[in-house]
Write an enzyme that holds these catalytic residues in place. Structure first.
Site, PDB file in Angstrom:
ATOM      1  N   SER A   1      -8.500   1.315   7.605  1.00 48.86           N
ATOM      2  CA  SER A   1      -9.434   1.875   8.434  1.00 48.86           C
ATOM      3  C   SER A   1     -10.588   2.331   7.531  1.00 48.86           C
ATOM      4  O   SER A   1     -11.654   2.829   8.056  1.00 48.86           O
ATOM      5  CB  SER A   1      -8.818   3.195   9.070  1.00 48.86           C
ATOM      6  OG  SER A   1      -8.194   3.931   8.226  1.00 48.86           O
TER       7      SER A   1
ATOM      8  N   GLU B   1       1.515   1.961  16.923  1.00 51.07           N
ATOM      9  CA  GLU B   1       0.304   2.587  17.206  1.00 51.07           C
ATOM     10  C   GLU B   1      -0.127   2.343  18.801  1.00 51.07           C
ATOM     11  O   GLU B   1      -0.170   1.057  19.137  1.00 51.07           O
ATOM     12  CB  GLU B   1      -0.669   2.002  16.356  1.00 51.07           C
ATOM     13  CG  GLU B   1      -2.125   2.438  16.699  1.00 51.07           C
ATOM     14  CD  GLU B   1      -3.176   2.234  15.658  1.00 51.07           C
ATOM     15  OE1 GLU B   1      -2.832   1.715  14.610  1.00 51.07           O
ATOM     16  OE2 GLU B   1      -4.322   2.464  15.914  1.00 51.07           O
TER      17      GLU B   1
ATOM     18  N   LYS C   1       1.701  -2.094   3.616  1.00 52.15           N
ATOM     19  CA  LYS C   1       1.890  -2.305   4.958  1.00 52.15           C
ATOM     20  C   LYS C   1       1.192  -3.388   5.807  1.00 52.15           C
ATOM     21  O   LYS C   1      -0.061  -4.096   4.857  1.00 52.15           O
ATOM     22  CB  LYS C   1       1.384  -1.089   5.672  1.00 52.15           C
ATOM     23  CG  LYS C   1       1.430  -1.159   7.202  1.00 52.15           C
ATOM     24  CD  LYS C   1       0.937   0.349   7.866  1.00 52.15           C
ATOM     25  CE  LYS C   1      -0.564   0.438   8.170  1.00 52.15           C
ATOM     26  NZ  LYS C   1      -1.159  -0.791   9.040  1.00 52.15           N
TER      27      LYS C   1
HETATM   28  O1  KIV Z   1      -5.581   1.754   8.654  1.00 48.16           O
HETATM   29  C1  KIV Z   1      -5.230   2.654   9.177  1.00 48.16           C
HETATM   30  O2  KIV Z   1      -5.499   4.001   8.734  1.00 48.16           O
HETATM   31  C2  KIV Z   1      -3.833   2.385   9.776  1.00 48.16           C
HETATM   32  C3  KIV Z   1      -3.403   3.826  10.472  1.00 48.16           C
HETATM   33  C4  KIV Z   1      -3.901   3.787  11.820  1.00 48.16           C
HETATM   34  C5  KIV Z   1      -1.688   3.785  10.505  1.00 48.16           C
HETATM   35  O3  KIV Z   1      -3.392   1.336   9.764  1.00 48.16           O
END
Ligand code: KIV
Length: 297
Positions: free
Chosen positions: A53, A190, A121
């Site tokens: 993000s 999400e 992740k």
């Molecule tokens: O990129 C991010 O901030 C995320 C969160 C929304 C979980 O993947």
């Protein structure tokens, strides 16, 4: 079990997060820079996600798609420097794991070796299981992320809540189970209905971390800029804003500019002065060097 310690502080690890299934809720937040990471860590959060993000919140891109692996590594390194206790999770950006499991392992290892991340992740369900398995086999703890996955924005045709039909909900459940079988230690859910995230949370042995997925997940995460009110775009319904940093900063900027133009800044106490007793007449001393002044107050 022995723990990883840093400066006498016990660090939170993937097995610890995994063991929190059904226990005290896991508290997480994104951070993209050193000061935010320090504050979040000192507030006692369990893990910090250096989320992609950052493409939108910090780098000003329209979506998360353009952010590069090098950019993610640089920001993860800055976050690492600010964190002693929380687990640091590096978010694998679009294109860094989609080609092959081998590419996924290479990208994941860069997060560990170059950025000091504790885990990575990645987004996507069953079709990402081979990448998850390969990363886990390379000894890198990996977190899944299903539902409204922003890296799939082109395929989804926008940012839409997922799992709203029986077929879509079944697919989400299958995605979650297949990621668990492949070796994730936790899964971000999400933008999915509460009823579906509850069922997934009940079925899985690993913790679920919700963002726009209701209160029954094993933990919750938000994007720091959303929580702090430091964003410019649309704010999703699931965001709770605890600050209005954008307005606070705008007002501080206005006051500073006013103080400068009104000659109220800097004040005497904010300026350096000659030591008492030293008087300098630059007109008379022209051509001669000034005596050393010593420490300036
Ligand atoms: O990129 C991010 O901030 C995320 C969160 C929304 C979980 O993947």
């Amino acid at each position: 079990m022995s723990h990883i310690t840093e400066g006498g502080v016990q660090r939170i690890t993937a097995p610890h997060i995994r063991s929190r299934k059904g226990g005290a809720p896991i508290v997480a937040l994104t951070a993209h820079d050193y000061p935010t990471a320090r504050l979040v860590d000192e507030a006692g959060f369990d893990f910090i996600l250096v989320g992609d993000s950052l493409a939108q919140t910090v780098l000003g891109y329209e979506s998360t798609l353009p952010v590069t692996l090098d950019e993610m590594i640089a920001h993860t390194r800055a976050v690492r420097r600010g964190v002693r206790r929380a687990m640091v999770v590096g978010d694998m950006p679009y294109g860094s794991y989609h080609e092959s499991p081998r590419q996924a392992v290479e990208s994941a290892i860069r997060f560990i070796k170059e950025a000091g991340a504790d885990a990575v992740k990645l987004e996507g369900g069953s079709r990402r299981a081979p990448a998850v398995r390969a990363i886990a086999e390379a000894e890198v703890p990996v977190m899944g992320h299903i539902g409204l996955t922003p890296q799939s924005v082109l395929r989804m045709g926008g940012y839409r809540v997922q799992g709203k039909t029986i077929e879509a909900a079944r697919e989400l459940m299958e995605d979650a189970l297949s990621l668990e079988r492949a070796g994730v230690f936790a899964i971000v859910l999400e933008g999915i209905p509460v009823e579906i995230s509850r069922m997934i949370t009940e079925r899985l042995c690993v913790p679920t971390i919700g963002i726009g997925a209701g209160v029954e997940c094993d933990g919750q995460i938000l994007v720091f800029n959303d929580l702090a009110g430091l964003n410019f775009g649309h704010t999703a319904k699931f965001v709770r804003r605890y600050l209005n940093l954008k307005d606070d900063i705008a007002s501080a900027l206005e006051r500073f500019a006013g103080d400068v133009t009104g000659k109220r800044f800097p004040a005497g106490a904010e300026s350096y002065h000659l030591p008492e007793g030293v008087e300098v007449d630059l007109e008379d001393d022209r051509g001669r060097s000034m005596p050393p002044l010593g420490p300036v107050n």
